[in-house]
Design an enzyme around this catalytic site. Structure first.
Site, PDB file in Angstrom:
ATOM      1  N   LEU A 128       0.885  -1.160   0.090  1.00  0.00           N
ATOM      2  CA  LEU A 128       0.127   0.126   0.091  1.00  0.00           C
ATOM      3  C   LEU A 128       0.863   1.145  -0.084  1.00  0.00           C
ATOM      4  CD1 LEU A 128      -2.881  -1.116   2.615  1.00  0.00           C
ATOM      5  CD2 LEU A 128      -2.804  -1.248  -0.004  1.00  0.00           C
ATOM      6  N   GLU A 163      14.045   6.907  -4.356  1.00  0.00           N
ATOM      7  CA  GLU A 163      13.903   5.656  -3.861  1.00  0.00           C
ATOM      8  C   GLU A 163      14.613   4.774  -5.061  1.00  0.00           C
ATOM      9  OE1 GLU A 163      10.614   2.138  -3.340  1.00  0.00           O
ATOM     10  OE2 GLU A 163       9.990   4.428  -2.852  1.00  0.00           O
ATOM     11  N   ASP A 175       3.023   5.283  -7.359  1.00  0.00           N
ATOM     12  CA  ASP A 175       2.699   5.479  -5.996  1.00  0.00           C
ATOM     13  C   ASP A 175       3.100   6.751  -5.342  1.00  0.00           C
ATOM     14  OD1 ASP A 175       2.547   2.587  -6.228  1.00  0.00           O
ATOM     15  OD2 ASP A 175       4.436   2.340  -5.381  1.00  0.00           O
ATOM     16  N   TYR A 224       9.051 -10.930 -10.922  1.00  0.00           N
ATOM     17  CA  TYR A 224       8.719  -9.728 -11.274  1.00  0.00           C
ATOM     18  C   TYR A 224       9.901  -9.595 -12.689  1.00  0.00           C
ATOM     19  CZ  TYR A 224       8.636  -4.451 -11.754  1.00  0.00           C
ATOM     20  OH  TYR A 224       8.651  -2.997 -12.047  1.00  0.00           O
TER      21      TYR A 224
END
EC number: 2.7.1.6
Length: 386
Positions: A128, A163, A175, A224
């Protein structure tokens, strides 16, 4: 959020010895539809949720930044913005903050030091975006304290850069962008290529229910990367920059030339992009029947073509679908191999969804779920001046 505000105020006063001047927040997010489309230059449709990271702050006259982390036992990190800002191996939480400040300085913004106390209730490890909320709230804090001429989109891009380059974790822009730009009772259609955003109104009373399967996510990084490579290979075969540029008609003409696995991966991305754009139209028209169909198609595509769901996730989706029928939608959200499902649920059915899952999920899987009932909320901003 009131508990969080109280916590950051108290810890600021206890550790730093005086009262803060501003309270700032940035929310976590959930993606309603548009999965594994971001790195294919496609579309996503997230909304900000009422789980936040909150900061109490005050500016300093010198060049020192002091940060108190309430969630890590009032641990303190301190650095001078005129010196080289370095990575802290033993204080991972501090690197998100250091990275954001370092990137703001590199972009030419001018400010002095600050005292900051930070705490969040965005569940960590549930997909989240607790890290994006932290990056955005720190950017927002410097914007507020020093009246920086920085747009919300640039706060998001600055957080993503921190990040990627400082923390060393590859992430798309979704995000940070939804955390910075979210609007109450709206989702956001984001074009991951142009970074254009469009607010999409949601039926006001709809609940956004997030259920964590608590299935430990194995293989997620390697799988991924494999999916990403398969998508890039498909784009090469089609002679385009990204799968965003391939229509389903073009795909169907060429499908026989593709490796079967690559074809399945590409079909998911191409159809998911179309679904996401259509979902924005359905949501805007408050057509929950169509929204539910699109979310169901998205889930089936992730399960059968992209192959990233697991038994526990499929079980949760089926349980929720039985309760909400055509009045809402449900699907897996996030990277896959565990993690969460997201459901858009009419308020009258929220309790029944919770009761059904609580009664059946553990019996079926041996795992205990975590349920978060949310609303679509505003993105980052000033909460109050003290």
């Amino acid at each position: 959020m009131s508990d969080l505000i109280q916590n950051v105020k108290t810890s600021f006063e206890q550790v730093l010895g005086y009262a803060p001047s501003h309270i700032i927040q940035a929310p976590g997010r959930v993606n309603l539809i548009g999965e594994h489309t971001d790195y294919n230059d496609g579309f996503v449709l997230p909304c900000a949720i009422n789980y936040q990271t909150v900061v109490a702050a005050a500016k300093r006259e010198d060049n020192l930044v002091r940060v108190v982390s309430v969630d890590y036992g009032n641990a303190v990190d301190e650095f001078d913005i005129t010196q080289e800002i370095t990575f802290q191996q033993d204080k991972m939480w501090a690197n998100y903050i250091r990275g954001v400040v370092k990137c703001l300085l590199a972009r030419g913004y001018q400010f002095s030091g600050a005292d900051i106390s930070v705490s969040g209730n965005v569940p960590q490890g549930a997909g989240l975006s607790s890290s994006a909320a932290l990056e955005v709230v720190i950017g927002q804090t410097f914007k507020v304290l020093f009246n920086l001429e920085i747009s919300q989109a640039e706060i998001a891009l600055n957080g993503q850069q921190a990040e990627n380059e400082f923390v060393g974790c590859n992430c798309g822009i979704m995000d940070q962008m939804i955390s910075a730009e979210g609007r109450e009772n709206h989702a956001m259609l984001l074009d991951c290529r142009s970074l254009e955003t469009e607010a999409v109104s949601m039926p006001e009373d709809m609940a956004v229910v997030i259920i964590n399967s608590n299935k430990k996510r194995g293989l997620v990084d390697s799988e991924y990367n494999t999916r990403r490579e398969q998508c890039e290979e498909a784009a090469r075969i089609f002679g385009v920059k990204a799968l965003r540029d391939v229509t389903i008609e073009q795909f169907n003409e060429k499908v026989s030339e593709l490796d079967e696995m690559v074809a399945k991966r590409a079909r998911h991305v191409i159809t998911e992009n179309d679904r996401t754009v259509e979902a924005a139209q359905a949501l805007r028209a408050h057509d929950m029947k169509r929204m539910g169909e699109l979310m169901a198609e998205s889930h089936a595509s992730m399960r059968d073509d992209f192959e990233i769901t697991v038994k526990e996730i499929d079980t949760l989706v089926e349980m929720v679908k039985e309760v909400i029928g055509e009045q809402g939608g449900v699907r897996m959200t996030g990277g896959g191999f565990g993690g969460c499902i997201v459901a858009i649920v009419p308020p009258a059915l929220v309790d029944e969804v919770k009761a059904t899952v609580e009664a059946k999920y553990q019996a079926a899987t041996g795992l205990k779920e975590s349920i978060y009932v949310c609303q679509a909320k505003n993105g980052a901003g000033l909460v109050e001046v003290l």
